[in-house]
Design a protein around this motif. Sequence first.
Motif, PDB file in Angstrom:
ATOM      1  N   LYS A  53     -29.786  24.178-102.513  1.00 39.01           N
ATOM      2  CA  LYS A  53     -30.338  24.598-103.800  1.00 39.01           C
ATOM      3  C   LYS A  53     -31.795  24.995-103.610  1.00 39.01           C
ATOM      4  N   LEU A  54     -32.130  26.160-104.164  1.00 40.15           N
ATOM      5  CA  LEU A  54     -33.527  26.627-104.140  1.00 40.15           C
ATOM      6  C   LEU A  54     -34.181  26.264-105.452  1.00 40.15           C
ATOM      7  N   TRP A  55     -35.405  25.755-105.371  1.00 39.17           N
ATOM      8  CA  TRP A  55     -36.149  25.354-106.564  1.00 39.17           C
ATOM      9  C   TRP A  55     -37.493  26.056-106.562  1.00 39.17           C
ATOM     10  N   ASP A  56     -37.821  26.687-107.672  1.00 40.19           N
ATOM     11  CA  ASP A  56     -39.123  27.314-107.820  1.00 40.19           C
ATOM     12  C   ASP A  56     -40.002  26.349-108.611  1.00 40.19           C
ATOM     13  N   LEU A  57     -40.972  25.745-107.929  1.00 42.30           N
ATOM     14  CA  LEU A  57     -41.770  24.691-108.570  1.00 42.30           C
ATOM     15  C   LEU A  57     -42.724  25.241-109.627  1.00 42.30           C
ATOM     16  N   ARG A  58     -42.857  26.572-109.699  1.00 41.32           N
ATOM     17  CA  ARG A  58     -43.685  27.137-110.770  1.00 41.32           C
ATOM     18  C   ARG A  58     -42.942  27.103-112.103  1.00 41.32           C
ATOM     19  N   GLN A  59     -41.602  27.079-112.033  1.00 42.91           N
ATOM     20  CA  GLN A  59     -40.799  27.065-113.255  1.00 42.91           C
ATOM     21  C   GLN A  59     -40.697  25.639-113.776  1.00 42.91           C
ATOM     22  N   GLN A  60     -40.720  25.489-115.088  1.00 45.77           N
ATOM     23  CA  GLN A  60     -40.573  24.142-115.649  1.00 45.77           C
ATOM     24  C   GLN A  60     -39.104  23.735-115.736  1.00 45.77           C
ATOM     25  N   SER A  61     -38.225  24.660-115.374  1.00 41.43           N
ATOM     26  CA  SER A  61     -36.790  24.410-115.526  1.00 41.43           C
ATOM     27  C   SER A  61     -36.322  23.287-114.600  1.00 41.43           C
ATOM     28  N   SER A  62     -35.287  22.564-115.045  1.00 42.28           N
ATOM     29  CA  SER A  62     -34.754  21.522-114.162  1.00 42.28           C
ATOM     30  C   SER A  62     -33.465  22.012-113.497  1.00 42.28           C
ATOM     31  N   SER A  63     -33.276  23.330-113.452  1.00 39.27           N
ATOM     32  CA  SER A  63     -32.131  23.834-112.690  1.00 39.27           C
ATOM     33  C   SER A  63     -32.628  24.698-111.537  1.00 39.27           C
ATOM     34  N   PRO A  64     -31.824  24.747-110.474  1.00 37.56           N
ATOM     35  CA  PRO A  64     -32.238  25.518-109.296  1.00 37.56           C
ATOM     36  C   PRO A  64     -32.211  27.012-109.590  1.00 37.56           C
ATOM     37  N   SER A  65     -33.034  27.775-108.853  1.00 40.63           N
ATOM     38  CA  SER A  65     -33.042  29.227-109.037  1.00 40.63           C
ATOM     39  C   SER A  65     -31.887  29.866-108.268  1.00 40.63           C
ATOM     40  N   GLN A  66     -31.306  29.131-107.321  1.00 45.90           N
ATOM     41  CA  GLN A  66     -30.178  29.682-106.548  1.00 45.90           C
ATOM     42  C   GLN A  66     -29.401  28.522-105.939  1.00 45.90           C
ATOM     43  N   ILE A  67     -28.080  28.690-105.835  1.00 42.17           N
ATOM     44  CA  ILE A  67     -27.244  27.680-105.166  1.00 42.17           C
ATOM     45  C   ILE A  67     -26.411  28.402-104.113  1.00 42.17           C
ATOM     46  N   LEU A  68     -26.445  27.885-102.887  1.00 44.42           N
ATOM     47  CA  LEU A  68     -25.596  28.414-101.821  1.00 44.42           C
ATOM     48  C   LEU A  68     -24.689  27.283-101.391  1.00 44.42           C
ATOM     49  N   SER A  69     -23.475  27.594-100.928  1.00 40.24           N
ATOM     50  CA  SER A  69     -22.638  26.483-100.486  1.00 40.24           C
ATOM     51  C   SER A  69     -21.653  26.920 -99.424  1.00 40.24           C
ATOM     52  N   LEU A  70     -21.199  25.916 -98.677  1.00 39.28           N
ATOM     53  CA  LEU A  70     -20.155  26.144 -97.695  1.00 39.28           C
ATOM     54  C   LEU A  70     -18.870  26.321 -98.486  1.00 39.28           C
ATOM     55  N   SER A  71     -18.203  27.447 -98.294  1.00 39.96           N
ATOM     56  CA  SER A  71     -17.036  27.687 -99.137  1.00 39.96           C
ATOM     57  C   SER A  71     -15.928  26.699 -98.774  1.00 39.96           C
ATOM     58  N   GLY A  72     -15.206  26.282 -99.808  1.00 39.83           N
ATOM     59  CA  GLY A  72     -14.062  25.411 -99.562  1.00 39.83           C
ATOM     60  C   GLY A  72     -14.467  23.969 -99.351  1.00 39.83           C
ATOM     61  N   ASP A  73     -14.679  23.589 -98.106  1.00 34.35           N
ATOM     62  CA  ASP A  73     -14.917  22.177 -97.802  1.00 34.35           C
ATOM     63  C   ASP A  73     -16.258  21.737 -98.344  1.00 34.35           C
ATOM     64  N   ARG A  74     -16.256  20.614 -99.011  1.00 29.90           N
ATOM     65  CA  ARG A  74     -17.526  20.091 -99.507  1.00 29.90           C
ATOM     66  C   ARG A  74     -18.083  19.124 -98.459  1.00 29.90           C
ATOM     67  N   VAL A  75     -18.459  19.668 -97.339  1.00 31.85           N
ATOM     68  CA  VAL A  75     -18.947  18.845 -96.223  1.00 31.85           C
ATOM     69  C   VAL A  75     -20.399  18.451 -96.502  1.00 31.85           C
ATOM     70  N   PRO A  76     -20.704  17.157 -96.510  1.00 34.15           N
ATOM     71  CA  PRO A  76     -22.099  16.763 -96.750  1.00 34.15           C
ATOM     72  C   PRO A  76     -23.042  17.402 -95.736  1.00 34.15           C
ATOM     73  N   LEU A  77     -24.167  17.925 -96.239  1.00 31.13           N
ATOM     74  CA  LEU A  77     -25.220  18.464 -95.375  1.00 31.13           C
ATOM     75  C   LEU A  77     -26.319  17.414 -95.269  1.00 31.13           C
ATOM     76  N   TYR A  78     -26.775  17.149 -94.041  1.00 27.02           N
ATOM     77  CA  TYR A  78     -27.765  16.090 -93.826  1.00 27.02           C
ATOM     78  C   TYR A  78     -29.140  16.605 -93.451  1.00 27.02           C
ATOM     79  N   CYS A  79     -29.232  17.856 -92.970  1.00 31.59           N
ATOM     80  CA  CYS A  79     -30.535  18.311 -92.479  1.00 31.59           C
ATOM     81  C   CYS A  79     -30.689  19.800 -92.721  1.00 31.59           C
TER      82      CYS A  79
END
Length: 371
Positions: A189-215
């Motif tokens: 998730k990309l967050w623009d700290l200039r925005q007061q919004s509490s939602s990310p400006s963009q979401i990218l994900s591994l398609s299909g498997d919800r494999v936890p990302l650690y780093c």
Amino acid sequence: MESAKYVSQKVSKTRWRPVSYSSLQQPDIFATGSWDNEDNKISIWSIGNHHGSPGLEDGFEGDPQLICDFKHDGDVLDLQFLDQEKIVTASSTGAVTIFRHHQNSQTISVSQRWARAHRYPCDNAPCTGVVCSSPEIVSVGEDGRIIVFRADQEGVTRVIENADSSTIHAVTYLRTTEILTVNSIGQLKLWDLRQQSSSPSQILSLSGDRVPLYCVDRHPNQQHIVATGGQDGMLCIWDVRQGNVPSSLMEAHSAEMWEVHFHPTNPDHLFTCSEDGSLLHWETSSHADMPSFLQGGRTSSMASWGAVTPAGGNQSLISAWLSRDSGKSRLETTHMLPSQTLSVNSLDVLGQCLVCGTDGEAIFVNRQVPV
């Protein structure tokens, strides 16, 4: 030249103290944090020349020598240098702490502490990651919160309360005002700290498997390129400008990947470490950087590699990491450690020096990394 130091504690994190690039000096001081011990601590080590330094054990030149250490409440889940003297830690107790290394007396003290920065309604939530851009510090946690602090202020600058409904495992700066987080369901998730919004400006994900990302780590020169690793041991390279899925996926490790780092000044080199006990050095040769007269013959087709040229951009800005056709990408992988059995939890690389810490209670230092 590699040296191993047994430290009688499981090492969870290890980081070089920054050096000024203008001085061209090699790093000689690093910090470690421990976990899963009765008493955890942060420690400062030197690989420099110890002429009459007080309190140092006998050892070969270049062997890591303990300079000082300090008790740490909870497991050290992340550790970053804020500047030459200050170190920020993320604790399993939910605390974010700034420690100060006093170089005259070679002692450590607590400079500032936000005790329950990350918490559930009735319990602490582990703080899983911190990233610093002095004086700013951003922390993330198992509670799905993102918190922004300033080292020169006691309060909290900003909290994004429900940034994530799952655990956020790591955070990095994309640009001065943008951060990137990775979570336990395989999302970036990309967050623009200039925005007061509490939602990310963009979401990218591994398609299909919800494999936890650690780093996660960002390419030092091309801020749209990031590398991630997670539970399945795969190395993923993403271009945040192009679509919402990774540009390339590589089988890296046979178990969880705990850290990934681009070399800060030579990002054709990348390093990963894993629960499987290995530390890998990845090297890609970017033919796009070659003058055109060297690209004749067989290599000319390699220059584009299916990567998209940025709008108005220049061919040489295309990174070899974005190659979708890894058959042509001349990616070389080298094992950096003698055969290990226990997890390699953390690594850091600066100049020609690499340090890593393991569950085998050992620190390995290599001072001749071929970059």
